[in-house]
Design an enzyme around this catalytic site. Structure first.
Site, mmCIF file in Angstrom:
data_model
loop_
_atom_site.group_PDB
_atom_site.id
_atom_site.type_symbol
_atom_site.label_atom_id
_atom_site.label_comp_id
_atom_site.label_asym_id
_atom_site.label_seq_id
_atom_site.Cartn_x
_atom_site.Cartn_y
_atom_site.Cartn_z
ATOM 1 N N ASP A 43 0.883 -1.170 0.000
ATOM 2 C CA ASP A 43 0.000 0.000 0.000
ATOM 3 C C ASP A 43 0.910 1.205 0.000
ATOM 4 O O ASP A 43 1.504 1.554 1.018
ATOM 5 C CB ASP A 43 -0.885 -0.038 1.256
ATOM 6 C CG ASP A 43 -1.667 1.259 1.452
ATOM 7 O OD1 ASP A 43 -1.680 2.102 0.542
ATOM 8 O OD2 ASP A 43 -2.261 1.405 2.533
ATOM 9 N N LYS A 53 3.103 11.523 -3.705
ATOM 10 C CA LYS A 53 2.102 10.776 -4.461
ATOM 11 C C LYS A 53 1.100 11.721 -5.137
ATOM 12 O O LYS A 53 0.511 11.389 -6.153
ATOM 13 C CB LYS A 53 1.376 9.850 -3.488
ATOM 14 C CG LYS A 53 0.420 8.869 -4.125
ATOM 15 C CD LYS A 53 -0.138 7.964 -3.041
ATOM 16 C CE LYS A 53 -1.280 7.106 -3.516
ATOM 17 N NZ LYS A 53 -1.814 6.301 -2.417
ATOM 18 N N GLU A 113 -7.110 0.911 -4.199
ATOM 19 C CA GLU A 113 -7.041 0.777 -2.739
ATOM 20 C C GLU A 113 -8.352 0.281 -2.119
ATOM 21 O O GLU A 113 -8.337 -0.679 -1.342
ATOM 22 C CB GLU A 113 -6.604 2.116 -2.125
ATOM 23 C CG GLU A 113 -5.119 2.373 -2.355
ATOM 24 C CD GLU A 113 -4.735 3.838 -2.266
ATOM 25 O OE1 GLU A 113 -5.571 4.646 -1.829
ATOM 26 O OE2 GLU A 113 -3.596 4.170 -2.631
ATOM 27 N N ASP A 150 -12.881 5.046 1.901
ATOM 28 C CA ASP A 150 -11.459 5.094 2.200
ATOM 29 C C ASP A 150 -11.003 6.547 2.234
ATOM 30 O O ASP A 150 -10.796 7.173 1.191
ATOM 31 C CB ASP A 150 -10.711 4.288 1.115
ATOM 32 C CG ASP A 150 -9.199 4.313 1.315
ATOM 33 O OD1 ASP A 150 -8.725 4.984 2.256
ATOM 34 O OD2 ASP A 150 -8.496 3.666 0.532
#
Lengths: 441, 523
Positions: free
Chosen positions: B8, B70, B171, B193
């Site tokens: 992850d 990211k 994810e 999420d």
């Protein structure tokens, strides 16, 4: 299971219609008619089972019966992979791969039949519910999704698996949305688009082809004020897109002209047969033939009008027959069903209602009997027997007081009515027993 | 066959898991932590630091410590998201040769895939230390809304780190996989999420060993850090009006405040009120200044309620895409650290009409899901299948500047779709096919993946030629687009998805370079 049945299993054969079958005066239910209309000498027994929309054992029973009656003959299965495509011959199998020969054969076989109708592809009946369709899709996914064979040596089978999965996923996509499913089901299914189908080696998936709403690609000077196909919210756009896929499908499933001509010809012959039967006043046979004509040529609205007319005649006649006791079917429930059908066409026929009440009472359908008996009394207030029937119905319902009133009415109309006299007598004798408590029954 | 790890690769923290003894295990790093900060720094003496080591010195070495990169990966320098990061990052972001954002620390410029590679390599090391064997294969997760370029850049990062990336999965999908494993029941699950840097929502359906993603969507720039930022902005403003000093000018003060704000936010998940105390935060002619601020849950909720509302709009849209109503969802699963916030839990519970589940370790389930998918792909016993979907619509630009999607988002892959187009001018001899990805109605609002020209069309009146454009996504997510003139059979095609922001040569060169950094660490 006789006629040409030999050592080979029947479901491996391909049923075809025997010439001249149209004039045999068949009596078929609508679903049997549909099944018969799908017999085209190319669709296998096994496929018919899947597309018929009735339980497989009923399909088997129908086909066996028709074979026995000489309407249908069993031909040989065409070589797998039909014609143009390279047949999945033994030399296509590769023992060096991480796939068992059985699996390789299964993949080749499935791939050779990718242009089947969506229901058939997923192996579900046309009336399958959403859950069944999803389960079928999941099961096929577990069999054919390329991920199942990740990093395995699958050689030329990799692209085959992908082609299969893409097609299966498309079938699921179309059938899992009620809107698109409804449209897909209106398409003439099972008509193999042989003329248009690309061989599996070609990259285009058949079915996702043909022109729909056209949008001009980029670069071109925008003179024509043509709207791009996609507009509106994403969901609406997705829907538009599905609709366009359907348009393409509709083109794709365009039945080859030769087949269409053949179907129209057969429909015409069936209509002729229907007219002959009408001449002989065989309304049931005429209706059945017309229903078949529609199954063969659903685009001809004139057939539908004729069918409706024949249907009305049939029920008139049936009502008359039933009342005169002629040609009464064996079982009471069948008769009741037929009377109920006939009632649609003769809604104010007191005698028919009375007969329905009697039959329903025999069947123990007290509620229905009550409804029909009351209606019979309403329609003809001067017929003693209508009231005595109502009385018997009410007695069965435990409505003692109202039953007695009905019987008294019947006796008033016809003092000689045997039912009324007997029942009233019985009710009178019952009363003291009931007041003593306990009751007789 | 070596084992497949699941990584992850988070905006703020990363996590690695592997199937060990038949069960997924989250692997702790050398410090005993199961998550590792996605941070990279070059210290004053030129040493490269990753993870906790980098985080520990982030305050004192803010200019040379990279975090949340990211948010930059796979983007063009001019994009809003990059520009916004530019404002708030204490480290320098410059325009690279390929119009990509690059990060300059320690006097050297790094591409974003490189930074990601450094974190991935760290995660790979953590797994190798634990397993005592080399690891080469991994499944890496990305946010559901990542486009093809961002996904490809993440794959490139894997290659630079010496990892073969078997799959990139979403994810929330991974979280659902972790949640759903071993359950033989048929049910629909919503995964909410809300992580450090991104928000994603997915609706998946489980049944008979198949996990089907029904719909997935997300918000590019919405996560726990936005909550922090609201607190930081509030405190900064308060401090400026009271003390007349703007702390924005001081990267070190800003970093201290950011950390304190994050901690305060976390505290408020369990407490009603908390304080931010930062002594000696600034200096001016009047001497040192201290920052003292009290924040209670009500204030936090007032500051951030709008962000939570934005997530719920996404949830609504995703359910619409899946064609479901809130009451048709059997379970709601919360993932990501920010989902610990009571306000978030209340909003989710109100929307779905049921209490959401929180796994024991919401920070770890994504990595667990990734390693499950990795193991499912390579193991002998393949009793589970993940049916993933395309994250964004793919299509072409039309002559009037519109976007005609051919493969709508949330289409199960692999898939193949085609559509017929035509010309808009008489005797037009060529058409240009511009392949786009995104959800905007106008072509320019979407991401350009590639373009090509179909030429040699025979002369014809406008609207007559039939040009079939087909999109094909294969099992590896590679998109090919072909255009064919149905009259002549003439055909042109391209493969579009294998384009990150780095060229093949650059990736090779970086992979060799970064392999070198390994040497001193080996025992």
């Amino acid at each position: 299971m006789q006629a040409r049945a030999d050592s080979r299993k029947p479901e491996e054969g391909v049923p075809q219609l025997v010439d001249g079958w149209e004039s045999q005066g068949l009596r078929l239910t609508p679903s049997e008619g549909f099944l018969l209309s799908r017999i085209d000498g190319a669709t296998s027994w096994a496929s018919l089972r899947q597309i018929a929309g009735m339980p497989p054992d009923e399909v088997d029973a129908c086909l066996a019966r028709w074979i026995a009656q000489g309407i249908v003959a069993l031909g040989d299965a065409p070589p797998a992979g039909d014609g143009a495509d390279a047949a999945p011959a033994a030399d296509a199998l590769d023992p060096s791969l991480d796939l068992s020969p059985e699996l390789q054969r299964r993949i080749l076989d499935f791939e050779s039949r990718l242009d089947r109708a969506y229901h058939e592809l997923l192996g579900v009946a046309t009336d399958a519910d959403a859950r069944t369709i999803k389960r079928a899709f999941f099961a096929l996914s577990k069999e054919f999704h390329p991920d199942r064979y990740f990093r395995r040596n699958v050689g030329s089978f990799g692209p085959r698996l992908e082609r299969i999965f893409k097609r299966v996923a498309l079938a699921y996509e179309m059938l899992s949305d009620p809107a698109t499913r409804a449209e897909v089901e209106r398409l003439p299914q099972g008509a193999a688009p042989a003329a248009e189908a690309a061989p599996p080696a070609a990259k285009a998936v058949p079915g996702a082809r043909g022109g729909a709403a056209k949008a001009g690609p980029a670069e071109a000077a925008g003179r024509a004020p043509r709207r791009a196909a996609a507009a509106g919210a994403p969901a609406a756009r997705a829907r538009t897109r599905k609709r366009e896929t359907l348009d393409r499908l509709r083109r794709h499933f365009r039945i080859p002209e030769a087949v269409l001509t053949e179907r129209r010809f057969r429909a015409g012959r069936l209509r002729d047969a229907a007219h002959q039967e009408l001449g002989r006043r065989h309304f049931a046979e005429a209706a059945s033939a017309m229903r078949l004509a529609i199954a063969f040529d659903p685009w001809n609205d004139a057939y539908k009008d004729e069918f409706a007319a024949v249907q009305a005649e049939l029920h008139q006649q049936r009502a008359t027959d039933l009342l005169s006791g002629e040609g009464a079917p064996a079982s009471g429930s069948d008769t009741l069903r037929q009377i109920e059908e006939a009632l649609h066409f003769r809604p104010s026929d007191a005698r028919l209602h009375h007969r329905a009440a009697e039959l329903a009472l025999e069947q123990g359908e007290v509620e229905r009997a009550h409804e029909y008996a009351e209606r019979a009394c309403e329609l003809a207030e001067d017929v003693a027997v209508h009231f005595s029937t109502l009385g018997r119905v009410l007695r069965r319902m435990g409505e003692g007081t109202r039953a007695r009133q009905a019987f008294e009415r019947a006796q008033g109309l016809d003092p000689g009515d045997p039912d009324a006299a007997r029942e009233l007598d019985r009710l009178r004798r019952q009363r003291p027993a009931r007041t003593r408590g306990g009751g007789m029954r | 066959m070596s084992r497949v790890i699941g990584i992850d690769l988070g905006t703020t923290n990363s996590c690695v898991a592997v199937i060990d003894g038949g069960k997924p295990v989250v692997i702790p790093n050398a410090g005993g932590y199961k998550t590792t900060p996605s941070m990279f720094a070059i210290s004053q003496d030129g040493k490269r630091l990753v993870g906790h080591l980098a985080k520990r010195q982030a305050i004192t070495n803010a200019r040379n410590t990279v975090f949340a990169s990211k948010r930059l990966i796979g983007r063009r320098f001019d994009e809003d998201e990059v520009q916004r990061s530019l404002e708030l990052s204490p480290f320098e972001i410059v325009r690279g040769a390929n119009d990509d954002p690059r990060i300059v620390i320690g006097g050297r410029s790094f591409t974003c895939p490189e930074i990601a590679a450094i974190v991935l390599r760290e995660m790979k090391h953590i797994a190798e230390e634990y397993l005592g064997e080399p690891v080469t294969d991994a499944v890496i997760t990305v946010p559901a809304h990542f486009n093809d370029t961002q996904r490809q850049c993440t794959k490139d990062a894997g290659r630079i780190a010496g990892i073969e990336v078997l799959r990139i999965i979403n994810e929330p999908t991974a979280a659902a996989l972790a949640y759903g494993i071993g359950k033989g029941v048929e049910e629909k699950i919503a995964v909410y999420d809300l992580g450090g840097g991104t928000f994603d929502i997915s609706i998946v359906e489980l049944g008979e060993g198949v996990i089907e993603v029904l719909a997935t969507t997300g918000d590019t720039f919405l996560g726990g850090e936005d909550f922090d930022r609201r607190i930081v902005d509030h405190v900064l403003e308060e401090f400026r009006s009271r003390e007349g000093i703007d702390l924005r000018e001081d990267p070190m003060a800003l970093q201290r405040l950011k950390d304190a704000a994050e901690k305060a936010k976390c505290d408020l998940s369990t407490l009603q009120t908390t304080e931010i105390n930062l002594p000696f935060i600034a200096n001016d002619a009047n001497g040192p200044r201290h920052l003292n601020a009290t924040i209670d849950r009500e204030l936090l909720e007032a500051l951030t309620g709008e962000i939570v509302d934005r997530t719920m709009k996404c949830v609504d849209r995703c359910l619409g895409d899946a064609g479901l109503r809130p009451d048709q969802i059997d379970h709601v699963v919360l993932v990501g650290g920010q989902s610990r916030m009571p306000l978030v839990q209340q909003a989710v519970a109100r929307f779905f009409g049921k209490r959401p589940h929180r796994g024991v370790n919401p920070d770890e389930v994504v990595a667990v899901g990734a390693c499950i998918q990795g193991s499912v792909l390579v193991s002998e016993d393949r009793n589970l299948l993940l049916l993933d979907v395309t994250p964004m619509s793919l299509g072409i630009a039309t002559f009037d500047g519109g976007f005609a999607p051919l493969i709508p988002r949330n289409t199960t892959a692999p898939c193949m779709k085609s559509h017929t187009f035509t010309t808009t001018r008489d005797d037009q001899t060529a058409v240009k096919i511009r392949v786009l990805q995104g959800e905007a109605e106008r072509a320019e609002g979407n991401h350009l993946l590639g373009e090509f020209v179909l030429s040699n069309l025979p002369p014809a009146r406008k609207g007559e030629p039939e040009i079939e454009v087909s999109f094909d996504i294969d099992a590896n997510g590679i998109v090919s687009v072909a255009a064919r003139d149905l009259a002549t059979g003439g055909e042109q095609s391209i493969t579009v998805s294998a384009t990150g922001t780095l060229s093949e040569e650059e990736i090779e060169a970086l992979a060799r370079e970064h392999a070198g950094y390994d040497l001193p660490q080996e025992k």
